[in-house]
Structures are given as structure tokens and as C-alpha cells.
Design an enzyme around this catalytic site. Structure first.
Site, PDB file in Angstrom:
ATOM      1  N   GLU A 178      28.512  40.424  48.865  1.00 24.80           N
ATOM      2  CA  GLU A 178      28.511  41.580  49.774  1.00 24.80           C
ATOM      3  C   GLU A 178      27.096  41.885  50.217  1.00 24.80           C
ATOM      4  O   GLU A 178      26.150  41.669  49.449  1.00 24.80           O
ATOM      5  CB  GLU A 178      29.027  42.820  49.048  1.00 24.80           C
ATOM      6  CG  GLU A 178      30.483  42.768  48.734  1.00 24.80           C
ATOM      7  CD  GLU A 178      30.906  43.980  47.910  1.00 24.80           C
ATOM      8  OE1 GLU A 178      32.111  44.187  47.792  1.00 24.80           O
ATOM      9  OE2 GLU A 178      30.023  44.693  47.411  1.00 24.80           O
ATOM     10  N   LYS A 183      23.823  43.816  50.540  1.00 25.22           N
ATOM     11  CA  LYS A 183      23.212  44.863  49.711  1.00 25.22           C
ATOM     12  C   LYS A 183      22.463  45.794  50.650  1.00 25.22           C
ATOM     13  O   LYS A 183      21.382  45.461  51.143  1.00 25.22           O
ATOM     14  CB  LYS A 183      22.266  44.260  48.670  1.00 25.22           C
ATOM     15  CG  LYS A 183      21.670  45.306  47.747  1.00 25.22           C
ATOM     16  CD  LYS A 183      20.806  44.683  46.671  1.00 25.22           C
ATOM     17  CE  LYS A 183      20.421  45.669  45.573  1.00 25.22           C
ATOM     18  NZ  LYS A 183      19.771  46.882  46.027  1.00 25.22           N
ATOM     19  N   ARG A 206      23.080  55.232  46.761  1.00 25.72           N
ATOM     20  CA  ARG A 206      24.436  55.038  46.262  1.00 25.72           C
ATOM     21  C   ARG A 206      25.157  56.383  46.249  1.00 25.72           C
ATOM     22  O   ARG A 206      24.594  57.386  45.814  1.00 25.72           O
ATOM     23  CB  ARG A 206      24.376  54.477  44.856  1.00 25.72           C
ATOM     24  CG  ARG A 206      25.708  54.072  44.293  1.00 25.72           C
ATOM     25  CD  ARG A 206      25.481  53.336  43.005  1.00 25.72           C
ATOM     26  NE  ARG A 206      26.706  52.822  42.445  1.00 25.72           N
ATOM     27  CZ  ARG A 206      26.751  51.749  41.656  1.00 25.72           C
ATOM     28  NH1 ARG A 206      25.652  51.095  41.369  1.00 25.72           N
ATOM     29  NH2 ARG A 206      27.895  51.329  41.152  1.00 25.72           N
ATOM     30  N   ARG A 210      23.309  58.055  42.169  1.00 20.19           N
ATOM     31  CA  ARG A 210      23.216  57.045  41.109  1.00 20.19           C
ATOM     32  C   ARG A 210      22.842  57.690  39.780  1.00 20.19           C
ATOM     33  O   ARG A 210      23.212  57.215  38.719  1.00 20.19           O
ATOM     34  CB  ARG A 210      22.129  56.051  41.528  1.00 20.19           C
ATOM     35  CG  ARG A 210      21.956  54.884  40.635  1.00 20.19           C
ATOM     36  CD  ARG A 210      20.739  54.108  41.106  1.00 20.19           C
ATOM     37  NE  ARG A 210      20.497  52.942  40.294  1.00 20.19           N
ATOM     38  CZ  ARG A 210      20.110  52.961  39.021  1.00 20.19           C
ATOM     39  NH1 ARG A 210      19.935  54.113  38.400  1.00 20.19           N
ATOM     40  NH2 ARG A 210      19.896  51.851  38.362  1.00 20.19           N
ATOM     41  N   GLU A 225      27.463  52.769  49.677  1.00 19.48           N
ATOM     42  CA  GLU A 225      26.040  53.011  49.909  1.00 19.48           C
ATOM     43  C   GLU A 225      25.930  53.851  51.178  1.00 19.48           C
ATOM     44  O   GLU A 225      26.550  53.527  52.198  1.00 19.48           O
ATOM     45  CB  GLU A 225      25.328  51.657  50.068  1.00 19.48           C
ATOM     46  CG  GLU A 225      23.833  51.731  50.045  1.00 19.48           C
ATOM     47  CD  GLU A 225      23.235  51.759  48.630  1.00 19.48           C
ATOM     48  OE1 GLU A 225      23.992  51.864  47.632  1.00 19.48           O
ATOM     49  OE2 GLU A 225      21.997  51.696  48.536  1.00 19.48           O
ATOM     50  N   PHE A 263      32.180  49.939  48.616  1.00 22.53           N
ATOM     51  CA  PHE A 263      32.327  48.692  47.871  1.00 22.53           C
ATOM     52  C   PHE A 263      33.194  48.788  46.617  1.00 22.53           C
ATOM     53  O   PHE A 263      33.441  47.794  45.963  1.00 22.53           O
ATOM     54  CB  PHE A 263      30.969  48.064  47.543  1.00 22.53           C
ATOM     55  CG  PHE A 263      29.982  48.971  46.858  1.00 22.53           C
ATOM     56  CD1 PHE A 263      30.102  49.257  45.518  1.00 22.53           C
ATOM     57  CD2 PHE A 263      28.927  49.524  47.569  1.00 22.53           C
ATOM     58  CE1 PHE A 263      29.194  50.080  44.885  1.00 22.53           C
ATOM     59  CE2 PHE A 263      28.000  50.342  46.948  1.00 22.53           C
ATOM     60  CZ  PHE A 263      28.134  50.630  45.597  1.00 22.53           C
ATOM     61  N   ARG A 272      24.731  47.496  32.867  1.00 24.25           N
ATOM     62  CA  ARG A 272      24.132  46.494  33.758  1.00 24.25           C
ATOM     63  C   ARG A 272      24.536  45.139  33.209  1.00 24.25           C
ATOM     64  O   ARG A 272      24.144  44.771  32.104  1.00 24.25           O
ATOM     65  CB  ARG A 272      22.606  46.637  33.759  1.00 24.25           C
ATOM     66  CG  ARG A 272      21.922  45.801  34.811  1.00 24.25           C
ATOM     67  CD  ARG A 272      20.421  45.876  34.692  1.00 24.25           C
ATOM     68  NE  ARG A 272      19.849  47.148  35.083  1.00 24.25           N
ATOM     69  CZ  ARG A 272      19.709  47.573  36.344  1.00 24.25           C
ATOM     70  NH1 ARG A 272      20.136  46.824  37.336  1.00 24.25           N
ATOM     71  NH2 ARG A 272      19.170  48.733  36.605  1.00 24.25           N
ATOM     72  N   LYS A 274      22.510  40.922  41.747  1.00 29.56           N
ATOM     73  CA  LYS A 274      21.862  41.204  43.031  1.00 29.56           C
ATOM     74  C   LYS A 274      20.893  40.080  43.357  1.00 29.56           C
ATOM     75  O   LYS A 274      20.255  39.517  42.464  1.00 29.56           O
ATOM     76  CB  LYS A 274      21.194  42.571  43.034  1.00 29.56           C
ATOM     77  CG  LYS A 274      20.174  42.776  41.966  1.00 29.56           C
ATOM     78  CD  LYS A 274      19.658  44.206  42.000  1.00 29.56           C
ATOM     79  CE  LYS A 274      18.798  44.479  40.783  1.00 29.56           C
ATOM     80  NZ  LYS A 274      18.388  45.844  40.659  1.00 29.56           N
TER      81      LYS A 274
END
Ligand code: ATP
Length: 603
Positions: free
Chosen positions: A259, A261, A266, A281, A311, A351, A428, A434
Site C-alpha cells: 500500500e 505509505k 494516522r 497515533r 492516514e 487502510f 511493532r 515499511k
């Protein structure tokens, strides 16, 4: 419950940096805390009155107010308080010292009366919490005096140690170095609850006070009932970083969902009937900054209740092109939000979908969540699903990556679509990778580092800081370890504003969670995060990041670091981790060994 028990614990916590010791101290405290006040105790430990997403609690007393309250409570002149502060650098210590002095001066009958009086009116947790909550809620004319009066009364009733911690709390400088992970460890051991169950509950309901209360009242099994709820933010799932398409796809598996970025903010958008919330975020409630997004979400989300993620990106209204993330800062600073909405219009690129009408989607694989997203969103130009592509191999991924760069994006987020591709709230992991590129430097990505210290400027920079000392975060030890000093990349304006920007975080000595071999001129509480570009990652005999990981007696550092921008959307524990920097260093080494003609670095 007597507040002195909390104050005693705080003093023990302050003296140790061992997470294990801190957790067992906390467990002891939690065991003896009644269920009806345990939430308040947990908030106090966190230096807050409630979670930030409920609306930032601001006590609004200020330095002068604290000075005055101390002077009134102890019966000395404000100038005496100020003088003592100049030598101790901490109002907590000031009030403690003054109160202790008073106690020892009083003799005979006076001390007897005073001691009996304090014994009669011992401070309890409820009184402390409720008074502080009242102080934070007072607003408008005359509120400043009222706040000071309430604080004075509280300090009069407190013993020296209690007063120390109350004042530090009001100043926003409790500095215990006790993170949420340690509080969870303490809760797990106090209530015999599995640590992962507490963590999952916290990821879906980020309110440790409330979780502690549920545990104390109903026991561990109640945590399993926690589900995503509109109005309560979910801790966001985060991505690992990759620099090589083949490696990225090895991690995610193929095909993977790539996707764009987008370089924005966010936004976790919650809907319940006509009510919309937007959380950042960092889980702050940012709904008021985006009335345009609220309106559009209300119309375009077709479910009655839903939680979706996307986003929020600034666009140029003339060309429709994306603008960089910094443009959104205008939304935060401009008092007249409708003016900001006009000047910096935004679009949303969605997303993920975490919840729809009673159905918790966080444990469903990504393809299923995307189906739900498609089903409940009526897309428009301003509110649509992120550009994406199912990629089968590295070549396709690379081509799509350049398309994203051309489209004004930072790169891609490549996501696993395998059966286990659940939404890992607060984690994470490699389910999302990313892939960004900074063409200007050899480090393929910028890093986000925490300001922990500064060095005075000389010559042209006299009066401001010449360089900042920056640190990465080590989640295993919950410590901030230094990586570099940065003095370039700032505009003149940014440079001039550094002292004022950093003032609230100034400390009289190094923060207990900072590990540094360098002696900074000024120390700060780890709070502000800066994005840094650099030439390369090298071994360093001075910096403590990844100390001894590559070679004994050396850490990792960034050569020629350059300040890019402040990352106001990140907290200190969201900074680049030691593990990430280590990976980046290893990648560099691998690249060097692949190209024998390149001069190898002395290791
Ligand atoms: P960075 O500093 O690189 O933006 P981060 O630490 O804020 O990263 P990561 O999870 O590491 O967060 O990177 C993904 C971030 O990129 C998300 O937090 C989100 O704000 C942003 N983003 C933009 N487009 C997407 C997308 N399509 N899917 C997921 N995240 C996206």
C-alpha cells in the site's frame, strides 16, 4: 487508604532502576490498595489523573503558583522558596526541605500539638486525587487563586515526603522512571493474571487505572471480556522497517498487500451513531482538529458503529497533490480551526477496519478486515481506501514503490495477508513492513531519536543550544541510550526557539532512564522526539546505543546527523529502538561485504 503508603512506595521506586525490583514494589502496593482507589493510585504513578485520550488533564498551576502555594503552606516568603529552588533545582525537594526544617524547629508543646493534629488528619488517596482533579477542572476568572488555595491546603496537610511528590506531580515531573510495562508487571504479579492477557486488554482499552480496578474487583477472567469499543482508542499496530524488496517479501510471504505509505497523521476514526471520534497515533483525542473529517466520516461510513484506520493527509487544494506532514501542524496551532480547515484541506486514505457493529475484527486476518472496510465505506475522493496492489515478487514491489514515490508518498507499507495476519494492537511486528527511501543520505531511512540533553552554544549560538544529545529507546531495559549529538539542520528560527521548547523538560541531573557516557551541559526528561537523517551508522567508543552488541567497549552512532523535523506525533517510547539501529548497522555491513571494491570500515 493513606496517601503516605503511596508516597513511601514512590520513594522506593525512585531509588531503583531495576525493572524487576520496581515491579515487585508495585505488586506489594497494589495488593494492599483497596479496589475502590486502585485506579487513582495507578494514575498517580503514571503522573496523570486519567488517560490522555479522555482529554489531557492540565493542572494549570505554573511555576509561580507552585512557589506561592509552598510559601503559604510552610509559612515562609516566596523569595525564600525561590532561593532554595535555585540551589536544589526541584520544587519537590524544596517543599520537603522546608517542611522538614519546620518540623525540627518546632519544639515542646508546639511539636506535640502539630504531631497530634497531623495524626488526626492523615491525608488519604481520595483527598489527594479529588483535590488535584478539582484543580485541573477549575477554569475562568479567579480560578488561578482558587487553584493555589486548594494546593496550599493540600500541602499543609501533607507530611514532607507526601508534599514532595504532590508538588512534583503538579509540576508534571514525577520522574519515577516507571513505565506502563512495569505497572503491568506489577499488576500481573499482584493479581495472578497472565501478563499477555493484561497486555492485550490494555492494547484494546488503554486505561491502566480502569484495568487495575477490574482486576481488583473481579479478578483476571474479566479481562477476556474486553472488546473494541467506539470512543475508546485501540493502541495502533506498527510496522517494522525493510530496505530490500526480497527480504521484505520473505518476511510477509507472497502474495503480499503493498500500500502507498502516505505522509500524514494516522487517524483512528470511531463512529457510534452520529458521534465521531478521531484518535492520533499517540491515542490523543484529535477530533476537534478535523471537523471536516468528522463530517465526511459520519456520511461515508455506512455502519452504525465502526472503528477504521487511515492516514489523514494534507493536500494542495489547487492541484490536489499531497503536501508533507508538517502542514498538518497548522491544524494543531491555529486557534480558529475553521480557518485552518480552509487553508490546509485534508483527505483520508483508509487502510484498516477493527470493529463493525458489535463484531471485533482485531483477531481476523487482513483480507477479511479489508472486505469489511470495503463493505462499510462509500468512497469519495476525500475519503477512500489507500492505493494498493497485490504483489507476487520483488520486481512488482519495486515498480509499485516508484509509483508511490511519484505519487508524492514516502514509500510503501507491505502487509502480510496470511491466515495469521491479525491486527496486532500495540505491537511493532513483521506482519507490516515499511519500505521508505531517503535519497539524500546513505542511511536509507531517517530515524526518530529522543532529546535527553544539550550543550550550550558558543559564538553565534550563544544563548541557545549548540547541539542536542539524542538517544534511541531500548524496550528490553526501558532505557534511553545515546546515539549522537546533532547541531545541524535547524533553521535559525528553530535554533532560537530551542531553549523555550526544551524548558519544560529540564532536569537538575541526568534522568534515571538515560544511559550516557557523555556529560551534557543540561539534562532533559526524555520527551521530545526529533527525526534525524545521517550519513551512516558507525561504531562509537562514546555512545551507549547497542553497547557491546557489535564489539566490546563500543556502541553505535550516526555520522553527520542532521535535524529534519520534530515528530510531535511520537512519544519517547515510540522512538527508533536499539534493535532497529542494530539491524540498520548489520545491513550496512552486509552491503559492504557484497561490494568488495568498497573500502571496508575498521571494526
Ligand atoms: P514513520 O515514522 O515511518 O511514519 P511510525 O513509527 O509512525 O512510522 P510505523 O507503524 O512504523 O509508524 O509506520 C507506519 C506508519 O505509516 C503508520 O503509523 C501510519 O501513520 C503511516 N501510514 C501511511 N500509510 C499507511 C498505510 N497504507 N498503512 C499503514 N500505515 C500507513
Amino acid at each position: 487508604m493513606e496517601f503516605s503508603i503511596v508516597a513511601q512506595t514512590l520513594e522506593i521506586l525512585e531509588k531503583t532502576t531495576s525493572k524487576i525490583q520496581q515491579a515487585s514494589t508495585l505488586a506489594m502496593l497494589f495488593k494492599r490498595t483497596p479496589a475502590n482507589v486502585i485506579d487513582k493510585v495507578v494514575y498517580f504513578l503514571q503522573g496523570t489523573l486519567w488517560p490522555d485520550w479522555k482529554g489531557m488533564p492540565e493542572l494549570g498551576v505554573g511555576e509561580k503558583g507552585i512557589q506561592k502555594a509552598i510559601a503559604l503552606a510552610v509559612g515562609v516568603n516566596e523569595s525564600e522558596v525561590e532561593k532554595l529552588y535555585k540551589s536544589l533545582g526541584d520544587y519537590g525537594l524544596v517543599v520537603e526541605r522546608l517542611k522538614l526544617g519546620k518540623q525540627s524547629k518546632g519544639s515542646g508543646l508546639e511539636t506535640f500539638i502539630k504531631t497530634t493534629k497531623t495524626e488526626q488528619k492523615k491525608l488519604d488517596v481520595d483527598t489527594v486525587y479529588n483535590t488535584l482533579a478539582k484543580i485541573s477542572m477549575l477554569q475562568g476568572e479567579g480560578s488561578r487563586d482558587m487553584k493555589i488555595r486548594l494546593l496550599t491546603a493540600l500541602l499543609m496537610q501533607a507530611d514532607p515526603r507526601e508534599a514532595k511528590f504532590i508538588v512534583r506531580f503538579v509540576e508534571g515531573r514525577l520522574r519515577l522512571g516507571v513505565g506502563e510495562a512495569t505497572i503491568m508487571d506489577g499488576l500481573a504479579s499482584a493479581f495472578g493474571a497472565p501478563r499477555d492477557v493484561i497486555e492485550r486488554a490494555y492494547n484494546l482499552y488503554p486505561d491502566l487505572g480502569a484495568i487495575a480496578k477490574m482486576l481488583a474487583e473481579k479478578g483476571p477472567s474479566v479481562l477476556k471480556e474486553i472488546k473494541p469499543t467506539p470512543g475508546i482508542p485501540i493502541r495502533p499496530m506498527l510496522a517494522e522497517r525493510g530496505t530490500d524488496p526480497v527480504e521484505i517479501l520473505n518476511k510477509t510471504g507472497v502474495p503480499a498487500l503493498a500500500e502507498f505509505k502516505y505522509d500524514g497523521e494516522r487517524g483512528q476514526i470511531h463512529k457510534k451513531g452520529d458521534t465521531i471520534w478521531i484518535f492520533s497515533r499517540r491515542l490523543e483525542n484529535i477530533t476537534h482538529q478535523y471537523p471536516d473529517v468528522v463530517e465526511i466520516a459520519r456520511k461515508q461510513i455506512k455502519a452504525n458503529e465502526a472503528i477504521v484506520e487511515g492516514e489523514i493527509v494534507a493536500i494542495d487544494p489547487e492541484t490536489g497533490e499531497f503536501k508533507p506532514f508538517q502542514e498538518l501542524m497548522h491544524r494543531k496551532r491555529e486557534k480558529d480551526i475553521y480557518k485552518a480547515v480552509k487553508e490546509v484541506p485534508v483527505v483520508v486514505r483508509l487502510f484498516d477496519c477493527l470493529y463493525v457493529d458489535g463484531v471485533d475484527l482485531t483477531s481476523r486476518p487482513l483480507p477479511e478486515r479489508r472486505e469489511w472496510l470495503k463493505k462499510i465505506i462509500e468512497e469519495t475522493d476525500a475519503f477512500k481506501i489507500a492505493e494498493h496492489m497485490l504483489v507476487k515478487d520483488a520486481k512488482e514491489l519495486e515498480t509499485f514503490f516508484y509509483k508511490a514515490i511519484e505519487g508524492g508518498c514516502e514509500g510503501l507499507v507491505v502487509k502480510s495477508i496470511k491466515i495469521d495476519s491479525v491486527y496486532q494492537a500495540g505491537v511493532r511486528g513483521w506482519l507490516w513492513v515499511k519500505y521508505k527511501r531517503d535519497y539524500k543520505s546513505e542511511i536509507t531511512d531517517t530515524v526518530d531519536l529522543v532529546v535527553v540533553g544539550a550543550f550550550h552554544g558558543r559564538g553565534k549560538r550563544a544563548g541557545t543550544y549548540g547541539a542536542l544529545l539524542l538517544a534511541a529507546y531500548d524496550p528490553d531495559t526501558d532505557m534511553f541510550v545515546t546515539v549522537c549529538k546533532v547541531g545541524t539542520g535547524f533553521t535559525d528560527e528553530e535554533l532560537a526557539s530551542l531553549p523555550k521548547k526544551l524548558e519544560p523538560y529540564k532536569l537538575p541531573q541526568k534522568h534515571p532512564k538515560v544511559y550516557s557516557e557523555l556529560e551534557a551541559d543540561v539534562w532533559f526528561e526524555p520527551a521530545l522526539v526529533a527525526e534525524i537523517a545521517g550519513a551512516e551508522i558507525t561504531l562509537s567508543p562514546v555512545h551507549t546505543c547497542c553497547w557491546g552488541w557489535v564489539k566490546q567497549g563500543t556502541g553505535l552512532s550516526i555520522r553527520f546527523p542532521r535535524f529534519i523535523r520534530w515528530r510531535e506525533d511520537k512519544g519517547p517510547r515510540d522512538a527508533t529502538t536499539t534493535k532497529e539501529l542494530y539491524e540498520m548497522y548489520l545491513k550496512k555491513l552486509r552491503k559492504i561485504s557484497e561490494k568488495p571494491e568498497t573500502k571496508t570500515e575498521e571494526v
